[in-house]
Enzyme design. Structure first.
Site, PDB file in Angstrom:
ATOM      1  CB  CYS A  75     -14.793  31.553 -51.831  1.00  0.00           C
ATOM      2  SG  CYS A  75     -14.640  33.358 -51.803  1.00  0.00           S
ATOM      3  CG  HIS A 166      -4.701  28.837 -55.082  1.00  0.00           C
ATOM      4  ND1 HIS A 166      -5.273  30.240 -55.249  1.00  0.00           N
ATOM      5  CD2 HIS A 166      -5.765  28.274 -54.136  1.00  0.00           C
ATOM      6  CE1 HIS A 166      -6.439  30.216 -54.683  1.00  0.00           C
ATOM      7  NE2 HIS A 166      -6.629  29.325 -53.926  1.00  0.00           N
ATOM      8  CD  GLU A 215     -10.874  35.028 -56.798  1.00  0.00           C
ATOM      9  OE1 GLU A 215     -11.700  33.907 -56.622  1.00  0.00           O
ATOM     10  OE2 GLU A 215     -10.869  35.735 -56.088  1.00  0.00           O
ATOM     11  CB  CYS A 224      -8.135  35.513 -54.159  1.00  0.00           C
ATOM     12  SG  CYS A 224      -8.170  33.736 -54.288  1.00  0.00           S
ATOM     13  N   GLY A 227      -6.356  32.625 -52.119  1.00  0.00           N
ATOM     14  CA  GLY A 227      -5.117  32.791 -52.986  1.00  0.00           C
ATOM     15  C   GLY A 227      -4.086  33.308 -51.946  1.00  0.00           C
TER      16      GLY A 227
END
Length: 285
Positions: A75, A166, A215, A224, A227
């Site tokens: 994260c 992703h 997410e 994110c 992301g």
């Protein structure tokens, strides 16, 4: 059981941070879901558990749980909050720390202006490691895949892992993009055996994009970090972006840098403590 927590946010991506450096709390997935619940718990996109270093070449370890109680590998926004937390709590006086996460080891640096830069490592483009299952998609070229969604939509994505998987697509306008419709369909697509984070990127120029991310295990969040990294990597691989890109999310602004190949991705952005407190976890969970 009563536990102490700190609520933090990075570009609107919010976290409950737990200090387990002295003693493990031994929480269950139901506990994490309770803490993340915005009506009955504290409210968070993810829960971060700070733990002692498990090996001599790192300073700490931290574990990440999504709002659905499941553990995830990485994260980006949470990692920035992590370094702010350990410094504010007096757990370290270093401005640069190395941290073990499930997805590997990352290096975090708190800058003089309060921003935090994270060395996210090189993007993982090897499809089995993402993981990505090509038989469930159609290859358009070396960097683009077409996914057929269960609602009949067909989308073109780039596939990359930044410690977590992703799938990034380019859209004309992030505000009108079907994030809440396509997001869960992409997240649970058969091509992604461990599910996936779905990114929707609008390219404004070679150095500026807008981004929304649905997410895995949390739904759409205000920002994110991984992301943003994945979106910029995809845009650079597609020839749309320069090596340094400003990413505008609903929660704030991130700066992503990548020189290509096996060089690391660097992410810079804010990390803010919101409040601290105590909460009693229900015994019925």
């Amino acid at each position: 059981m009563q536990i102490r927590f700190t609520k933090m946010q990075g570009a609107g991506n919010d976290f409950v941070v737990l200090d387990e450096t002295i003693q493990r709390l031994n929480l269950t997935p139901a506990h994490y879901r309770f803490l993340a619940n915005r009506h009955f718990g504290v409210g968070a996109d993810q829960i971060l558990s700070v733990r002692p270093a498990p090996q001599p070449d790192v300073d700490f370890e931290y574990v990440i749980h999504n709002a659905d109680g499941g553990e995830v590998e990485q994260c980006g926004n949470g990692s920035r909050c992590f370094v702010r937390f350990v410094r504010e709590q007096g757990l370290t006086d270093k401005t640069t720390v190395r941290v073990k996460v499930h997805g590997g080891v990352i290096t975090l640096q708190e800058m003089p202006d309060g921003q935090v830069t994270v060395d996210m490592g090189a993007p993982v483009l090897d499809l089995p490691q993402v993981p990505f299952a090509p038989p469930y998609a159609r290859a358009l070229n070396d960097t683009q895949w077409q996914l057929q969604l269960s609602n009949g939509d067909s989308v073109k994505v780039g596939v990359v892992s930044m410690g977590n998987p992703h799938a990034v697509q380019v859209v004309a306008d992030v505000e009108t993009a079907p994030v809440l419709v396509q997001g869960p369909l992409i997240e649970n697509h058969a091509a992604f055996p461990k599910r996936v984070n779905a990114g929707f990127m609008q390219v404004l120029s070679r150095s500026v994009v807008r981004l929304r991310v649905f997410e895995r295990g949390s739904g759409e969040t205000l920002a994110c970090g991984t992301g943003a990294c994945a979106a910029v990597v995809t845009g650079i691989r597609w020839g749309l972006l320069d090596p340094r890109v400003t990413v505008h999310t609903h929660g704030g602004i991130l700066t992503i840098e990548w020189q290509g190949g096996d060089t690391p991705v660097h992410m810079t952005g804010p990390a803010t403590t919101v409040f601290s407190g105590e909460i009693t976890l229900p015994s019925t969970l």
